[in-house]
Design an enzyme around this catalytic site. Structure first.
Site, PDB file in Angstrom:
ATOM      1  N   SER A 264      77.505 -27.374 -75.080  1.00  0.00           N
ATOM      2  CA  SER A 264      76.118 -27.886 -75.517  1.00  0.00           C
ATOM      3  C   SER A 264      75.588 -28.438 -74.232  1.00  0.00           C
ATOM      4  CB  SER A 264      76.500 -29.210 -76.209  1.00  0.00           C
ATOM      5  OG  SER A 264      76.950 -30.329 -75.384  1.00  0.00           O
ATOM      6  N   LYS A 265      74.236 -28.590 -74.240  1.00  0.00           N
ATOM      7  CA  LYS A 265      73.399 -29.430 -73.235  1.00  0.00           C
ATOM      8  C   LYS A 265      74.021 -30.564 -72.542  1.00  0.00           C
ATOM      9  CE  LYS A 265      69.484 -31.033 -74.217  1.00  0.00           C
ATOM     10  NZ  LYS A 265      68.157 -31.103 -74.746  1.00  0.00           N
ATOM     11  N   ARG A 266      74.714 -31.381 -73.497  1.00  0.00           N
ATOM     12  CA  ARG A 266      75.396 -32.558 -72.927  1.00  0.00           C
ATOM     13  C   ARG A 266      76.466 -32.208 -72.054  1.00  0.00           C
ATOM     14  NH1 ARG A 266      76.219 -35.346 -78.160  1.00  0.00           N
ATOM     15  NH2 ARG A 266      74.018 -35.082 -78.378  1.00  0.00           N
ATOM     16  N   ALA A 269      75.347 -31.370 -68.784  1.00  0.00           N
ATOM     17  CA  ALA A 269      74.693 -32.369 -68.000  1.00  0.00           C
ATOM     18  C   ALA A 269      75.949 -33.245 -67.407  1.00  0.00           C
ATOM     19  CB  ALA A 269      73.780 -33.478 -68.817  1.00  0.00           C
TER      20      ALA A 269
END
Ligand code: GLU
Length: 361
Positions: A264-266, A269
């Site tokens: 995921s994008k998370r 990050a």
């Protein structure tokens, strides 16, 4: 392979940044098309207007351009099978939905959001916390299977909102041959009566994908495995509308995993690596997510790492030019298990398909 011309498609919903799993789907489609002298089509699946995100469509095409994976046909490239944006094909779908109703494979449903909510409350149990609109409950609902013909006629001609749902057959086995997984079977009793046409007259993805794959003469439909649970609905729609023998050959690619399921994008990050092909700025929140391009990756390297996240040519070779990939690519060397996450590789557990490339950033 049959002698049908190879025509493959990438069918994104333009809702945000282009995930590297999406680019890998594009890549495998592209390699397969080029290898077999076929066409690679990009079709924009924008029938869910509530998810419309301005700029997302142009962004997808920019990403493909940067990656060197240009389609032969699309909204931007033209072609003989357009329009290539589903919202512009709206009028096409209705007849197919009506045909399904007329032949007893679908029905009109008039249930209001409150009635649907009530059904969910009523049938909720510990084992089934989110009851679906399916063969167990359909005869308790307000639809053309339970109402008499006059009432249905009256409702339909009095501006009452309604949808068209597929009538899943009871206890049938639906099977198809997946080019990566082999024979895949489902029992229809566990699949809900999905909406095919919405109250605003737009098709849902399920109807549109089948109608468009047919009209665009798609020979092979490759997509991520998140679509595998929808496959029985699509196979049945093919059977009812066009004949199963006309159906494209399917392949469902394994997801690219992060430490907790789909990457995921998370995760990106948190661990400091890109998940999108190019920078994506969310137009609503203004949040900027960094892409591989802006992180300094060359497109050739980006494509190479995606190619080997799930495929190899049977040798130890890990660096390929695009020409070599086209030459060597074959679906029977695409793995059916999800490539291990980047983070797992970082922690030194087994690799699948690619070396620990994140270490080399
Ligand atoms: N519109 C679907 C998506 O957003 C496409 C799935 C398919 O290729 O059938 O991923």
């Amino acid at each position: 392979m049959s002698d049908k011309k190879v025509r493959v498609r990438f069918a994104p919903s333009p809702t945000g940044g282009l995930h590297l799993g999406g680019v890998r789907t594009v890549l495998y489609n592209y390699l397969f098309a080029k290898k077999h002298g076929g066409d690679f089509i990009v079709r924009i699946e924008d029938t869910d207007q509530t998810r419309f995100v301005p700029g997302a469509e142009d962004y997808i095409f920019e990403c493909l351009k940067w990656a060197g994976l240009e389609p032969d046909e699309s909204v931007q490239h033209g072609g003989n099978y357009g329009p290539y944006r589903q919202s512009e094909r709206k009028e096409l779908y209705r007849n197919y939905a009506d045909q399904l109703v007329a032949e007893g494979h679908a029905y009109y449903a008039f249930d209001t959001p409150e009635e649907l909510d009530q059904m969910r409350q009523q049938y909720k149990t510990d084992e089934n916390p989110a009851p679906q609109y399916d063969q167990k409950v359909r005869m308790q609902m307000r639809n053309s299977l339970t109402l008499d013909g006059d009432t249905v006629h009256e409702l339909m001609h009095s501006d009452t909102p309604y949808v068209i749902r597929i009538k899943m057959p009871e206890n049938e086995t639906v099977s198809f041959n997946d080019m990566i997984r082999g024979e895949v079977s489902f029992n229809t009793s566990v699949v809900d009566d999905k909406v095919l046409l919405k109250a605003d007259g737009m098709p849902t993805y399920h109807l549109a994908v089948v109608v468009d794959d047919h009209l665009m003469e798609i020979s092979h439909a490759f997509r991520g495995e998140e679509w595998l649970p929808s496959a029985p609905v699509h196979v049945l729609l093919w059977k009812y509308l066009f004949g199963e023998d006309k159906m494209p050959q399917w392949a469902h690619f394994p997801l690219i995993l992060g430490p907790n399921g789909k990457l995921s994008k998370r995760d990106g990050a948190k661990y400091g690596f890109p998940v999108f092909a190019m920078n994506w700025k969310d137009p609503k929140s203004d949040e900027l997510t960094e892409g591989f391009k802006e992180k300094g990756f060359l497109p050739e390297a980006f494509i190479n790492l995606l190619a080997v996240l799930g495929w190899n040519d049977g040798t130890e070779q890990e660096l390929f030019s695009i020409e070599e990939m086209i030459d060597k690519f074959s679906m029977d060397r695409v793995h059916s298990a999800a490539p291990n996450s980047i983070m797992k590789k970082r922690n030194g557990s087994t690799r699948s398909g690619s070396k620990n490339w994140m270490h080399r950033l």
